[in-house]
Design a protein around this motif. Structure first.
Motif, PDB file in Angstrom:
ATOM      1  N   THR A  58      -1.530   4.949  -5.609  1.00 29.02           N
ATOM      2  CA  THR A  58      -1.601   3.590  -5.076  1.00 29.02           C
ATOM      3  C   THR A  58      -0.383   3.302  -4.186  1.00 29.02           C
ATOM      4  OG1 THR A  58      -0.526   2.742  -7.076  1.00 29.02           O
ATOM      5  CG2 THR A  58      -2.932   2.749  -7.032  1.00 29.02           C
ATOM      6  N   GLY A  59      -0.509   2.221  -3.418  1.00 30.33           N
ATOM      7  CA  GLY A  59       0.573   1.843  -2.515  1.00 30.33           C
ATOM      8  C   GLY A  59       0.707   2.762  -1.313  1.00 30.33           C
ATOM      9  N   LYS A  60      -0.346   3.508  -1.001  1.00 32.62           N
ATOM     10  CA  LYS A  60      -0.313   4.425   0.133  1.00 32.62           C
ATOM     11  C   LYS A  60      -1.567   4.223   0.981  1.00 32.62           C
ATOM     12  CE  LYS A  60       2.497   8.036  -2.033  1.00 32.62           C
ATOM     13  NZ  LYS A  60       2.585   9.482  -2.363  1.00 32.62           N
ATOM     14  N   ALA A  61      -1.360   3.825   2.231  1.00 31.19           N
ATOM     15  CA  ALA A  61      -2.468   3.584   3.147  1.00 31.19           C
ATOM     16  C   ALA A  61      -2.187   4.290   4.464  1.00 31.19           C
ATOM     17  CB  ALA A  61      -2.655   2.085   3.380  1.00 31.19           C
ATOM     18  N   LEU A  62      -3.217   4.473   5.275  1.00 37.06           N
ATOM     19  CA  LEU A  62      -3.001   5.050   6.597  1.00 37.06           C
ATOM     20  C   LEU A  62      -2.002   4.201   7.368  1.00 37.06           C
ATOM     21  CD1 LEU A  62      -6.536   6.158   7.895  1.00 37.06           C
ATOM     22  CD2 LEU A  62      -4.587   7.619   7.324  1.00 37.06           C
ATOM     23  N   ARG A 117      -3.556  -0.656  -1.995  1.00 31.49           N
ATOM     24  CA  ARG A 117      -3.260  -1.730  -2.944  1.00 31.49           C
ATOM     25  C   ARG A 117      -2.616  -1.166  -4.205  1.00 31.49           C
ATOM     26  NH1 ARG A 117      -6.342  -6.574  -1.871  1.00 31.49           N
ATOM     27  NH2 ARG A 117      -7.902  -6.269  -0.236  1.00 31.49           N
ATOM     28  N   GLY A 118      -2.288  -2.065  -5.106  1.00 34.34           N
ATOM     29  CA  GLY A 118      -1.613  -1.668  -6.331  1.00 34.34           C
ATOM     30  C   GLY A 118      -2.537  -1.122  -7.398  1.00 34.34           C
ATOM     31  N   LYS A 119      -3.844  -1.225  -7.197  1.00 35.20           N
ATOM     32  CA  LYS A 119      -4.808  -0.693  -8.151  1.00 35.20           C
ATOM     33  C   LYS A 119      -6.077  -0.290  -7.415  1.00 35.20           C
ATOM     34  CE  LYS A 119      -5.123  -4.594 -10.581  1.00 35.20           C
ATOM     35  NZ  LYS A 119      -5.645  -5.598 -11.573  1.00 35.20           N
ATOM     36  N   PRO A 120      -6.847   0.642  -7.956  1.00 29.97           N
ATOM     37  CA  PRO A 120      -8.088   1.072  -7.304  1.00 29.97           C
ATOM     38  C   PRO A 120      -9.223   0.086  -7.550  1.00 29.97           C
ATOM     39  CG  PRO A 120      -7.796   2.276  -9.345  1.00 29.97           C
ATOM     40  CD  PRO A 120      -6.564   1.419  -9.181  1.00 29.97           C
TER      41      PRO A 120
END
Length: 444
Positions: free
Chosen positions: A212-216, A174-177
């Motif tokens: 942010t903006g990085k997912a599996l 997402r864009g924020k934690p």
């Protein structure tokens, strides 16, 4: 909306801005110092205190209450945060009524427990208000750890690893934690951007980088993480949502409750949020209660929670059930959806009465129809995007011990991992314990 359209009965600004502000005030207002002193004085400081046993993070509850009683809330906070670095949020959202407070000796003797959650909030708020971080990093170890997911488990793991001297990179889609603390908690339980402020405070330990903006599967691969880091902790949550498997599920006005709660949590103006006149929430857990209560607070006239089993089996605690009822939400038990009615948009929900035989829910054939222009699905979430090669157990990542997965060098915790009970406080404990296990493995 499900098909890109909006049911005609779903409108914004049903209530004035002032009324909305009042409706979404703190559920449990913060203690003033004299109130905290009086509340702390009720504690018996039990030996082998049952409240400690009931706390998933093993906070020394009698100790921190004694420190409040002595006039040292910052010391109390250090006692709390040493076990639960997200103690501020847990003080707000933990179902204390079914954990520490349920087993409080005062509850057993008088039916009124020590208000442990509010005392915990008083202490942690006092320390955070000073702006100082209570912990310092150990000497750098030269080890690098990747954490995937910046929710409670991931943040807890990252903080403990950083405190032990490791360098941690947290990858968040997402864009924020913040995870569920930021996006999935009812707005009246976490006010004034507390989730974001707590994350900023937590990062004061140093040694943690959040990307942010990085997912599996979206900018991040497990093989890449393993190649670049000495260990990996997966805390990817449950992003999939179960389907109703009922006719009409795709009608306008039907949506996932988690998406509605996220929109509400991220809204700058509550008056901009559309809500139906007649709302039906399908489900019986905390998400169902949060969606229902907040619909009512936004101005819905009639809100109903429809749950397929009896009251005693409802996952949401009796406190949450009573909270919903006190806000005007109707609770229906032993009913399940047969069909969502309407042509382009939802106009009603057909429910079938149920019975439970040998633990299984069965329809009785008798039905009832409720008027509805908005329906929220809150029937559970599923793991979506589990990495290839990591064994699963019951649809979640299989773990043993303190979060070890089937792949060497990879740990997992929080809602995505097997075991646990999908609570913020449990996720914090799992992240903390996995961090200690990772540390032991890296330093062996």
């Amino acid at each position: 909306m499900a098909n890109g359209h909006q049911a005609s009965g779903i409108v914004a600004a049903r209530l004035s801005a002032d009324t909305l502000a009042d409706n979404f005030n703190d559920l449990h207002p913060a203690y003033a110092p004299h109130e905290a002193a009086v509340a702390a004085d009720r504690c018996y400081f039990c030996y082998d205190a049952p409240c400690m046993t009931a706390c998933p993070t093993d906070i020394d509850i009698p100790q921190f209450i004694r420190e409040i009683q002595a006039g040292h809330p910052e010391s109390a906070a250090r006692t709390i945060l040493g076990q639960n670095i997200l103690g501020g949020m847990c003080a707000r959202v933990c179902p204390t009524e079914t954990l520490c407070e349920e087993v409080c000796v005062r509850e057993t003797a008088e039916g009124k427990p020590v208000e442990i959650g509010r005392l915990q909030r008083y202490a942690t708020d006092a320390l955070m208000a000073k702006g100082d971080h209570p912990f310092t990093r150990a000497e750098p170890t030269g080890k690098r750890v990747a954490v995937v997911g910046a929710g409670p488990a991931g943040l807890s793991c990252a903080h403990r690893l950083a405190m032990l001297g490791h360098d941690v990179t947290v990858f968040e889609g997402r864009g924020k934690p913040g995870g569920l603390n930021e996006f999935g908690i009812a707005a009246y339980k976490s006010t004034n951007d507390f989730a974001a402020r707590e994350v900023d405070w937590l990062l004061g330990i140093g040694g943690i980088t959040i990307e942010t903006g990085k997912a599996l599967g979206d900018g991040v691969t497990l093989d890449g993480l393993k190649a670049d880091h000495d260990a990996v902790f997966l805390s990817i949550g449950l992003s999939g949502v179960n389907a109703l498997r009922a006719a009409g599920e795709d009608l306008a006005g039907v949506r996932d409750a988690v998406d509605f709660i996220e929109d509400l949590r991220q809204a700058d103006d509550l008056a901009s949020l559309p809500v139906g006149r007649n709302v039906v929430v399908i489900g019986g857990g905390m998400t169902a209660v949060d969606a229902a209560v907040q619909s009512k607070l936004l101005g819905a006239e009639n809100v109903t929670i429809a749950y397929r089993r009896g009251r005693e089996a409802m996952p949401a605690s009796r406190f949450e059930q009573d909270l919903a009822a006190s806000r005007g939400v109707k609770l229906m038990f032993n009913v399940m959806p047969v069909a969502i009615l309407g042509e382009a948009a939802v106009t009603g929900v057909e429910l079938e009465y149920t019975t439970v035989e040998d633990g299984r829910v069965k329809g009785t054939g008798e039905t009832v129809t409720l008027a509805a222009d908005q329906v929220f699905k809150a029937i559970g979430q599923t793991l979506d995007g589990a990495p290839d090669g990591v064994a699963l157990d019951g649809g979640k990542i299989a773990v043993t011990g303190a979060g070890k997965t089937s792949v060497a060098g990879i740990w997992a915790g929080g809602d995505c991992a097997s075991g646990g009970d999908d609570l913020t406080v449990t996720a914090v404990a799992e992240g903390r314990d996995a961090a200690m296990d990772i540390h032991s493995a890296l330093m062996a």
